[in-house]
Design a protein around this motif. Structure first.
Motif, PDB file in Angstrom:
ATOM      1  N   ASP A 114       5.167  -9.596  74.465  1.00  0.00           N
ATOM      2  CA  ASP A 114       6.046 -10.711  74.843  1.00  0.00           C
ATOM      3  C   ASP A 114       6.868 -11.147  73.638  1.00  0.00           C
ATOM      4  OD1 ASP A 114       7.175 -12.650  76.499  1.00  0.00           O
ATOM      5  OD2 ASP A 114       5.686 -14.167  75.941  1.00  0.00           O
ATOM      6  N   ASP A 115       8.160 -11.370  73.854  1.00  0.00           N
ATOM      7  CA  ASP A 115       9.053 -11.848  72.807  1.00  0.00           C
ATOM      8  C   ASP A 115       8.577 -13.222  72.329  1.00  0.00           C
ATOM      9  OD1 ASP A 115      11.276 -12.951  71.354  1.00  0.00           O
ATOM     10  OD2 ASP A 115      12.606 -11.549  72.388  1.00  0.00           O
ATOM     11  N   GLY A 116       8.515 -13.393  71.007  1.00  0.00           N
ATOM     12  CA  GLY A 116       8.099 -14.672  70.463  1.00  0.00           C
ATOM     13  C   GLY A 116       8.962 -15.841  70.907  1.00  0.00           C
TER      14      GLY A 116
ATOM     15  N   GLY B 284       0.604 -15.805  66.202  1.00  0.00           N
ATOM     16  CA  GLY B 284       1.724 -14.882  66.195  1.00  0.00           C
ATOM     17  C   GLY B 284       3.008 -15.528  66.666  1.00  0.00           C
ATOM     18  N   ARG B 285       3.156 -15.649  67.978  1.00  0.00           N
ATOM     19  CA  ARG B 285       4.468 -15.991  68.531  1.00  0.00           C
ATOM     20  C   ARG B 285       4.934 -17.397  68.201  1.00  0.00           C
ATOM     21  NH1 ARG B 285       1.530 -13.810  72.949  1.00  0.00           N
ATOM     22  NH2 ARG B 285       1.862 -11.543  73.095  1.00  0.00           N
ATOM     23  N   MET B 286       4.011 -18.327  67.944  1.00  0.00           N
ATOM     24  CA  MET B 286       4.457 -19.692  67.631  1.00  0.00           C
ATOM     25  C   MET B 286       5.303 -19.740  66.366  1.00  0.00           C
ATOM     26  SD  MET B 286       1.487 -22.361  68.684  1.00  0.00           S
ATOM     27  CE  MET B 286       1.195 -22.718  70.421  1.00  0.00           C
TER      28      MET B 286
ATOM     29  N   TYR C 157      10.312   0.062  58.820  1.00  0.00           N
ATOM     30  CA  TYR C 157       8.952   0.582  58.981  1.00  0.00           C
ATOM     31  C   TYR C 157       8.079  -0.421  59.733  1.00  0.00           C
ATOM     32  CZ  TYR C 157      10.549   3.586  55.137  1.00  0.00           C
ATOM     33  OH  TYR C 157      11.254   4.459  54.336  1.00  0.00           O
ATOM     34  N   ARG C 158       7.392   0.068  60.768  1.00  0.00           N
ATOM     35  CA  ARG C 158       6.561  -0.799  61.598  1.00  0.00           C
ATOM     36  C   ARG C 158       5.091  -0.382  61.603  1.00  0.00           C
ATOM     37  NH1 ARG C 158       9.636  -3.959  65.451  1.00  0.00           N
ATOM     38  NH2 ARG C 158      11.873  -3.609  65.172  1.00  0.00           N
ATOM     39  N   ARG C 159       4.711   0.524  60.727  1.00  0.00           N
ATOM     40  CA  ARG C 159       3.318   0.983  60.728  1.00  0.00           C
ATOM     41  C   ARG C 159       2.423   0.030  59.935  1.00  0.00           C
ATOM     42  NH1 ARG C 159       0.076   4.475  57.547  1.00  0.00           N
ATOM     43  NH2 ARG C 159       1.824   4.895  56.141  1.00  0.00           N
TER      44      ARG C 159
ATOM     45  N   GLU D  14       2.647  -5.571  66.014  1.00  0.00           N
ATOM     46  CA  GLU D  14       3.653  -4.888  66.826  1.00  0.00           C
ATOM     47  C   GLU D  14       3.273  -4.922  68.306  1.00  0.00           C
ATOM     48  OE1 GLU D  14       6.722  -3.531  65.945  1.00  0.00           O
ATOM     49  OE2 GLU D  14       6.269  -4.725  64.168  1.00  0.00           O
ATOM     50  N   GLN D  15       1.986  -4.825  68.598  1.00  0.00           N
ATOM     51  CA  GLN D  15       1.553  -4.903  69.997  1.00  0.00           C
ATOM     52  C   GLN D  15       1.846  -6.277  70.579  1.00  0.00           C
ATOM     53  OE1 GLN D  15       0.077  -2.268  71.971  1.00  0.00           O
ATOM     54  NE2 GLN D  15       0.795  -3.777  73.473  1.00  0.00           N
TER      55      GLN D  15
END
Length: 564
Positions: free
Chosen positions: A44-46, A72-74, A295-297, A38-39
Motif C-alpha cells: 500500500d502506498d504510504g 512504515g507508512r505513517m 537499489y532496493r535490495r 519494499e514489501q
C-alpha cells in the motif's frame, strides 16, 4: 515524466521482467520486493495511510494502529513514534521496535525553502502549545519538529496547519523530502538568482504525487542562488546551485549523489548549466532515474549516492539526458568559493533598503511560546515574513532600519541572539536519546551545557568554528562535515564501565573545506569530559593558528597529539 508508472505492475518496460536479482532495480525488471520495507510499500502506498489515521486510528487510539502503518507508512505524513522514556542507549540496538515505541509521536512540519509568514509561525507555535507540550525544534532541514503528539489529535493538527498553507506531506519516508532553499532568496543584495520559483514548481510536481511516493530511500533536494552556498549542497541527493554562465547568464549548476550517515559521500557536479525555468524538469528527471534505477535490495545501499558512485557521473548524466529528458543539457561552470559565513546570522541589508536579521536559538531548540512571541515581535517591528535555515537558525525579513535595534533586543529576550558567541552560533545537535529511537546518547541539553561552559572558559574566541553533536552514527547533525564532529556512542568511563560519550571527527566541512576531515582512531571522550576536550583543542588552535588559517586547515597540519 510525472506520468511514468511507478508501481511494479506498470513500471518501465525497457527490459523484460524476470526473477528478482542484483540490486532490485525496477528498470532491470526486478520487481519482487527484496526486504520488508519494499514489501510494505508494495502492499500500500504510504500516502494512503492518512485516510486510516483520520477515519480509524484517531478514533480508536494508538493500540488500533497496524504495525506496518505505525513503523512504515505513517512516515509519509511526517509521523515517527518517539522513544519510550527511560530506555538507555545501551539497549537501542538490542530491543525490538515495539519495545522502543512510545505511544506518542514526533511530527515533522515541512517548510520548503524555509519560507514562513508570521501567521504560519504563530500557528506552528500554537499547535506546539496545544498538542506537543510546548516542544518545537528547528532542524537542519528547515523543518520544525514537534514531540508528544497523540494520534487522536492528528486530524485537528492537519486542519490547523493546512488552514494556513502548511503540511506534513512526505516530510519523512522514502519520498522527496523538504526542499532546502536559501533563507534570503529574493532579497539578498549578493544573490545570483532567486530559486524560489523552482522550489515552488518542484513542490507542485512531485510532493504528494503517487508517481514519486515509492522511492528506494529518502530523497533530499536543495536549491539556492546565493553565492554563500547556504544549503549544504554537497550533502544533498540533488542540489541546484546558482552560477553565472559566461554566455547564458544566471542559472544553476547541478550536483548529485551527496549524503552522510554511516557511509558519507560528497555530491558531484553533473557539469551542466540549467536555466531557472528548466530546474523542475531536470529535478523530475533525476528523481525518476533514482526511482527506476535505484537499489532496493539493501536499505543501507539504497540512497542515490551509491548509484552515482557505481555508475560515475558521466553515465548518470547520459541516462538522464537520453532516457528521461530527451535532450542534451548545456555544459556550465562550477560555483565560486563562498566569501563568508552561510548561516545568515546578524543584521544584513536587503536589496529594497530594508534589513534581514538572522537569529540563533541554542542548537535549534525553541518552544511553542517562543515561536508565538517571535511572530508577535516580528510584526511589531514591521515584518510579516520569517525563514528557517539549514543551520538550525531563524531569520526575520523586511525589517525597517529604524526598527532593527529594537527587534534585536526583543529577540534576544526570547533567547534568540543576533550577536551570539562563536559557540552558540555554530553548534548544532540532533534530537538525541530524549526522543529518538536510534540514539545512543543525549544531545540537545548536553550541547547547550557545553556551550555555556565554553562561553565561560573562552569568552574572547571569535573565529569561525562549527561543532556538531550527534546521538548515533547516522549523522543527522552532519558530524563528518563539522570542524568538530561528535558521534554519540558508549565509551569506557573512568572505572571501565560503559558511559555516554563521543567519537571525535575533526576538520570536516562543506564549502571552502569540503571533506570529511580526520577521524582520530581510538580517540573517544566521555560526555563529562566533552567541554574540557573542546576547550583544549580550540585553545590550541587559537594559539597556533596562522593568520587567516581556518580550523580545518590547522587540523590537517597539526600533530595528532595536539588534537587529543
Amino acid at each position: 515524466m510525472a506520468d511514468t508508472p511507478q508501481q511494479p505492475t506498470s513500471a518501465p518496460t525497457r527490459r523484460k521482467a524476470g526473477r528478482h536479482r542484483g540490486e532490485g532495480q525496477w528498470a532491470a525488471g526486478h520487481f519482487t520486493p527484496l526486504n520488508g520495507n519494499e514489501q510494505t510499500k508494495k502492499d500500500d502506498d504510504g500516502l494512503n495511510v492518512r485516510t486510516r489515521i483520520e477515519t480509524i486510528y484517531a478514533h480508536r487510539g494508538f493500540d488500533s494502529i497496524d504495525g506496518a502503518d505505525l513503523r512504515g507508512r505513517m512516515r509519509w505524513w511526517g509521523l515517527y513514534t518517539q522513544r519510550k522514556p527511560g530506555i538507555s542507549g545501551g539497549k537501542t540496538a538490542i530491543l525490538e521496535p515495539e519495545e522502543l515505541d512510545d505511544e506518542y509521536f514526533m511530527l515533522r512540519v515541512r517548510i520548503d525553502g524555509g519560507q514562513l509568514s508570521t501567521q504560519q509561525l504563530r500557528v506552528i507555535g500554537e499547535i506546539s502549545q496545544e498538542f506537543a507540550r510546548g516542544t518545537a525544534d528547528i532542524t537542519d532541514r528547515q523543518n520544525v519538529q514537534f514531540h508528544w503528539i497523540r494520534i487522536e489529535d492528528m486530524p485537528e493538527i492537519w486542519r490547523q496547519l493546512e488552514g494556513v498553507g502548511l503540511s506534513t506531506t512526505e516530510a519523512c519516508g522514502d519520498t522527496p523530502r523538504v526542499i532546502l532553499g536559501s533563507p534570503v532568496a529574493g532579497i539578498a543584495a549578493d544573490e545570483i538568482i532567486d530559486g524560489t520559483p523552482a522550489i515552488e514548481e518542484i513542490h507542485r510536481r512531485v510532493i504528494g504525487n503517487p508517481a514519486y511516493s515509492n522511492l528506494p530511500r529518502k530523497f533530499k533536494t536543495a536549491v539556492s542562488g546565493s553565492p554563500l552556498l547556504d544549503v549544504a549542497h554537497e550533502i544533498n541527493d540533488v542540489a541546484f546551485v546558482g552560477v553565472e554562465h559566461p554566455e547564458y547568464g544566471p542559472g544553476f549548476d547541478v550536483w548529485v549523489g551527496g549524503g552522510l550517515s554511516t557511509n558519507p559521500k560528497l555530491g558531484v557536479r553533473l557539469g551542466t548549466w540549467v536555466p531557472l525555468e528548466e530546474v523542475a524538469d531536470v529535478h523530475e528527471g533525476i528523481v525518476s532515474v533514482f526511482r527506476d534505477y535505484g537499489y532496493r535490495r539493501l536499505r543501507t545501499r539504497a540512497r542515490i549516492k551509491f548509484l552515482v558512485s557505481d555508475w560515475g557521473v558521466e553515465r548518470f548524466r547520459e541516462v538522464l539526458e537520453t532516457e528521461y529528458l530527451g535532450r542534451r543539457l548545456v555544459d556550465g561552470p562550477a560555483p565560486a568559493a563562498p566569501a563568508g559565513p552561510r548561516d545568515h546570522v546578524g543584521v544584513h541589508p536587503q536589496t529594497d533598503g530594508l534589513f534581514y536579521v538572522g537569529l540563533a536559538p541554542t542548537v535549534g531548540r525553541v518552544s511553542g511560546s517562543t515561536l508565538v512571541r517571535l511572530a508577535d515581535v516580528a510584526e511589531a517591528h514591521g515584518s510579516t515574513r520569517v525563514r528557517t535555515t539549514p543551520h538550525q537558525k531563524v531569520v526575520v525579513l523586511d525589517v525597517p532600519a529604524e526598527q532593527v535595534d529594537a527587534l534585536v533586543d526583543a529577540a534576544d529576550a526570547l533567547g534568540l541572539s543576533a550577536r551570539p558567541s562563536t559557540f552558540r552560533r555554530s553548534t548544532m545537535a540532533c534530537t538525541g536519546i530524549e526522543f529518538c529511537k536510534l540514539a545512543i546518547v543525549e544531545t540537545k541539553a548536553r550541547a547547550a551545557k557545553v556551550i555555556d561552559e565554553l562561553e565561560a572558559a573562552l569568552p574572547d574566541v571569535d573565529v569561525p568554528l562549527t561543532i556538531n553533536v550527534n546521538g548515533c552514527p547516522n549523522s543527522c547533525a552532519r558530524i563528518q562535515v563539522a570542524d568538530i564532529g561528535l558521534k554519540g556512542q558508549l565509551v569506557p568511563g573512568p572505572d571501565g564501565a560503559q558511559v555516554e560519550g563521543f567519537q571525535v571527527h575533526l576538520g570536516g566541512g562543506v564549502g571552502l573545506d569540503a571533506g570529511f576531515g580526520r577521524k582520530l582512531r581510538g580517540h573517544k571522550v566521555t560526555a563529562d569530559e566533552l567541554a574540557g576536550y573542546v576547550e583544549r583543542v580550540v585553545s590550541r588552535f587559537v594559539a597556533e593558528r596562522a593568520d587567516g588559517e581556518r580550523f580545518a586547515q590547522w587540523v590537517a597540519r597539526a600533530d595528532e597529539g595536539d588534537l587529543r
